[in-house]
Motif scaffolding. Structure first.
Motif, PDB file in Angstrom:
ATOM      1  N   ALA A   6       0.833  -1.148   0.003  1.00  0.00           N
ATOM      2  CA  ALA A   6       0.004   0.106  -0.069  1.00  0.00           C
ATOM      3  C   ALA A   6       0.867   1.273   0.128  1.00  0.00           C
ATOM      4  CB  ALA A   6      -0.980  -0.064   1.316  1.00  0.00           C
ATOM      5  N   VAL A   7       0.515   2.334  -1.063  1.00  0.00           N
ATOM      6  CA  VAL A   7       1.047   3.648  -0.682  1.00  0.00           C
ATOM      7  C   VAL A   7       0.164   4.683  -0.797  1.00  0.00           C
ATOM      8  CG1 VAL A   7       3.249   2.577  -1.809  1.00  0.00           C
ATOM      9  CG2 VAL A   7       1.224   3.488  -3.280  1.00  0.00           C
ATOM     10  N   GLU A   8       0.648   5.904  -0.489  1.00  0.00           N
ATOM     11  CA  GLU A   8      -0.249   6.998  -0.556  1.00  0.00           C
ATOM     12  C   GLU A   8       0.531   8.357  -1.287  1.00  0.00           C
ATOM     13  OE1 GLU A   8      -2.153   8.467   2.739  1.00  0.00           O
ATOM     14  OE2 GLU A   8      -3.603   6.803   2.935  1.00  0.00           O
ATOM     15  N   HIS A   9       0.199   8.788  -2.111  1.00  0.00           N
ATOM     16  CA  HIS A   9       0.882   9.987  -2.962  1.00  0.00           C
ATOM     17  C   HIS A   9      -0.336  11.148  -2.885  1.00  0.00           C
ATOM     18  CE1 HIS A   9       3.545   7.204  -4.481  1.00  0.00           C
ATOM     19  NE2 HIS A   9       2.715   6.732  -4.990  1.00  0.00           N
ATOM     20  N   ARG A  10       0.645  12.366  -2.359  1.00  0.00           N
ATOM     21  CA  ARG A  10      -0.579  13.656  -2.206  1.00  0.00           C
ATOM     22  C   ARG A  10      -0.234  14.268  -3.608  1.00  0.00           C
ATOM     23  NH1 ARG A  10      -3.655  14.999   1.874  1.00  0.00           N
ATOM     24  NH2 ARG A  10      -2.509  13.466   3.196  1.00  0.00           N
ATOM     25  N   ALA A  11      -1.546  14.878  -3.999  1.00  0.00           N
ATOM     26  CA  ALA A  11      -1.324  15.623  -5.114  1.00  0.00           C
ATOM     27  C   ALA A  11      -1.151  17.250  -4.583  1.00  0.00           C
ATOM     28  CB  ALA A  11      -2.864  15.709  -5.718  1.00  0.00           C
ATOM     29  N   LEU A  12      -0.606  18.118  -5.564  1.00  0.00           N
ATOM     30  CA  LEU A  12      -0.575  19.382  -5.224  1.00  0.00           C
ATOM     31  C   LEU A  12      -1.791  20.064  -4.827  1.00  0.00           C
ATOM     32  CD1 LEU A  12       1.848  20.407  -8.250  1.00  0.00           C
ATOM     33  CD2 LEU A  12       2.489  20.557  -5.750  1.00  0.00           C
ATOM     34  N   ASP A  13      -2.914  19.810  -4.721  1.00  0.00           N
ATOM     35  CA  ASP A  13      -3.858  20.490  -4.466  1.00  0.00           C
ATOM     36  C   ASP A  13      -4.531  19.833  -2.999  1.00  0.00           C
ATOM     37  OD1 ASP A  13      -4.982  18.098  -5.172  1.00  0.00           O
ATOM     38  OD2 ASP A  13      -6.695  19.082  -6.523  1.00  0.00           O
ATOM     39  N   GLY A  14      -3.510  18.926  -2.348  1.00  0.00           N
ATOM     40  CA  GLY A  14      -3.802  18.447  -1.199  1.00  0.00           C
ATOM     41  C   GLY A  14      -4.666  17.131  -1.149  1.00  0.00           C
ATOM     42  N   VAL A  15      -5.072  16.404  -2.163  1.00  0.00           N
ATOM     43  CA  VAL A  15      -5.850  15.359  -2.138  1.00  0.00           C
ATOM     44  C   VAL A  15      -5.058  14.279  -2.210  1.00  0.00           C
ATOM     45  CG1 VAL A  15      -7.611  14.040  -3.456  1.00  0.00           C
ATOM     46  CG2 VAL A  15      -7.636  16.174  -3.424  1.00  0.00           C
ATOM     47  N   ALA A  16      -5.012  13.320  -1.293  1.00  0.00           N
ATOM     48  CA  ALA A  16      -4.232  12.302  -1.319  1.00  0.00           C
ATOM     49  C   ALA A  16      -4.708  10.857  -1.852  1.00  0.00           C
ATOM     50  CB  ALA A  16      -3.920  11.594   0.212  1.00  0.00           C
ATOM     51  N   TYR A  17      -4.073  10.104  -2.703  1.00  0.00           N
ATOM     52  CA  TYR A  17      -4.452   8.926  -3.448  1.00  0.00           C
ATOM     53  C   TYR A  17      -3.960   7.748  -2.836  1.00  0.00           C
ATOM     54  CZ  TYR A  17      -6.363  12.350  -6.514  1.00  0.00           C
ATOM     55  OH  TYR A  17      -7.198  13.448  -6.867  1.00  0.00           O
ATOM     56  N   HIS A  18      -4.709   6.821  -2.375  1.00  0.00           N
ATOM     57  CA  HIS A  18      -4.378   5.469  -1.747  1.00  0.00           C
ATOM     58  C   HIS A  18      -4.442   4.280  -2.532  1.00  0.00           C
ATOM     59  CE1 HIS A  18      -4.182   2.602   1.540  1.00  0.00           C
ATOM     60  NE2 HIS A  18      -4.870   1.537   0.698  1.00  0.00           N
ATOM     61  N   LEU A  19      -3.333   3.465  -2.975  1.00  0.00           N
ATOM     62  CA  LEU A  19      -3.227   2.451  -3.889  1.00  0.00           C
ATOM     63  C   LEU A  19      -2.827   1.316  -2.852  1.00  0.00           C
ATOM     64  CD1 LEU A  19      -2.171   5.042  -5.467  1.00  0.00           C
ATOM     65  CD2 LEU A  19      -2.360   3.304  -7.573  1.00  0.00           C
ATOM     66  N   ALA A  20      -3.343  -0.018  -3.029  1.00  0.00           N
ATOM     67  CA  ALA A  20      -3.177  -1.055  -2.426  1.00  0.00           C
ATOM     68  C   ALA A  20      -3.353  -2.148  -3.154  1.00  0.00           C
ATOM     69  CB  ALA A  20      -3.945  -1.275  -0.889  1.00  0.00           C
ATOM     70  N   GLY A  21      -2.423  -3.113  -3.234  1.00  0.00           N
ATOM     71  CA  GLY A  21      -2.921  -4.596  -3.965  1.00  0.00           C
ATOM     72  C   GLY A  21      -1.690  -5.296  -4.123  1.00  0.00           C
TER      73      GLY A  21
END
Length: 234
Positions: A6-21
């Motif tokens: 699982a990882v998280e990446h935060r966009a420049l507008d503050g929204v974080a995206y979670h990916l797992a699998g």
């Protein structure tokens, strides 16, 4: 196949995206956004520390003209000379690099002095977090988002994944046919102008496009995406 991660990446507008699998999710990600400041659009890209050097190298920049401390990081600028064939004139774009401890931020500005660079960056509220750089445009002084930021990440074995917050404009772009139900939403298959396939993942708050890379069989993409959890995380 890789073990589940699982990882998280935060966009420049503050929204974080979670990916797992069960895929290789170790590759870094970049975030791109357009911000309007005093009515002019500026594109910013954030990514790993090496992003700044890679962009400088691609432009033939080996030394920067200025370097100073700014907002908890190091701000560097370098102005180059380029011939614009379309306009038939010489332009002098300035590469602007903000280097934090974990991430870097780059943009290019035309016909700008250092004072112009600082005037652009001050109302953007640059802040570095553990999962990415965030901008916070000050609307009181004429800075605003032009559109939601995107996060772009290569997932080996799957393809290039571009994620953003879902908007009404995205909903209007959904294909007229029914998609496949997967773990993170509805998956649609479509074709690029050159005939190559791409996929759209539409979730409750997420919009993602997936372009299979060389070596990825398009027919396997629905099963691969079905094993992934892709969502916004705040």
């Amino acid at each position: 196949m890789a073990q589940s991660a699982a990882v998280e990446h935060r966009a420049l507008d503050g929204v974080a995206y979670h990916l797992a699998g069960p895929l290789d999710l170790t590759e870094p990600a970049t975030s791109v956004v357009e911000v309007a400041v005093d009515g002019r659009l500026h594109e910013f890209t954030a990514g790993p520390p090496g992003l700044a050097d890679a962009v400088a190298d691609s432009l033939g920049i080996s030394e920067f003209d200025s370097e100073l401390s700014f907002r908890g990081g190091t701000l560097r600028t370098a102005t180059t000379s380029e011939y614009d064939r379309q306009a038939q004139q010489v332009e002098n774009p300035t590469l602007v690099v903000w280097q934090g401890r974990r991430f870097s931020l780059v943009t290019r500005i035309y016909r700008a002095r250092l004072a112009d660079v600082l005037a652009l960056l001050r109302p953007l509220g640059i802040a570095e977090h553990q999962d990415g750089i965030v901008l916070a445009p000050d609307t009181a002084v004429g800075a605003r988002w032009a559109r939601p930021a995107t996060v772009i990440k290569e997932v080996p074995g799957l393809g290039l994944v571009e994620m953003s917050r879902r908007t009404r404009e995205h909903t209007a772009q959904l294909p007229p046919w029914e998609g496949a139900s997967v773990r993170s939403g509805e998956l649609f298959r479509d074709s690029l102008s050159d005939g190559n396939p791409f996929f759209v993942l539409s979730g409750p708050e997420l919009w993602a496009t997936i372009v299979p890379l060389a070596g990825t069989t398009a027919e396997r993409v629905p099963a691969l995406v079905g094993g992934l959890e892709v969502r916004t995380a705040g």
